[in-house]
Design a protein around this motif. Sequence first.
Motif: not given
Length: 271
Positions: A136-140, A227-234
Amino acid sequence: MGVGGTHGSTAVPAAASAVPERVVLAARPQASLRLYALPPAGAGPEWYLRWAPLLPPWVELCSVALPGRGTRAGEPSLTDPAYLSARLAAVLDDWTDPRPYAVFGHSAGALLGYEAIRHLRRTHGRPPALLAVSSLSAPHLDAYTADLPPRLTAGLAGLDELVGPIPEQLLADARLMAAACTPLLADLLLLLHYRHHPEPPLPVPLVLYGGEHDPVTGPRQLQAWNDLVTTPADVHLFPGGHNYPQTAAKELVGHLTGVLGTVARRPVATA
């Protein structure tokens, strides 16, 4: 907005008593972690049944049954994402069950999971140990209103991209086709109703999944969830299209089990 959208009014929605229900797909009362697998557009909790034997004993597989979908297809569908996610939050943060929980959401299920977690933060609820987002595309990005209408107007070709090939017996029976398409259209309407309201990033571990040949959501749209979390993920891709959690279930569940073992601070067990 949808059935539940009564902004500025004291009116009670017609389906106000209809709420998401927890469905335990593999009862493991001794398990130390609950995994909520939220269904994609148009599907019910049974969509994840094949996952049950693939998960280790320390994970109890749960899902949710939404009004108008799956076994609750006879009920009116709810298409207000704010209404549904707020009530889903109460299912996820169950005060009668103190075990940690994780959320996996595929397609429309990813949006409901994300918004339910944001609701829990606003209401001082208990956050999950992990949010796993799939296809799912990021909602923002505001991609739903741009991407969904062309597929809805493309007829069977557009539906094939969203749910995979449609069985011939459905195509040959208008009543069956209507029964199958109604919950799908309800969830697509839910996505079209959605408007993202910025909030601080979620301090929840994230993992991002997708299909290598998904015509609906690509790696760039998945990456934007960071962009929506504090810890990025691959982004982790698996063979298949939009419904890869079905066709590549063993590979996906294996990777997810490893991530759950890490966030739950316990050894990864084999199924």
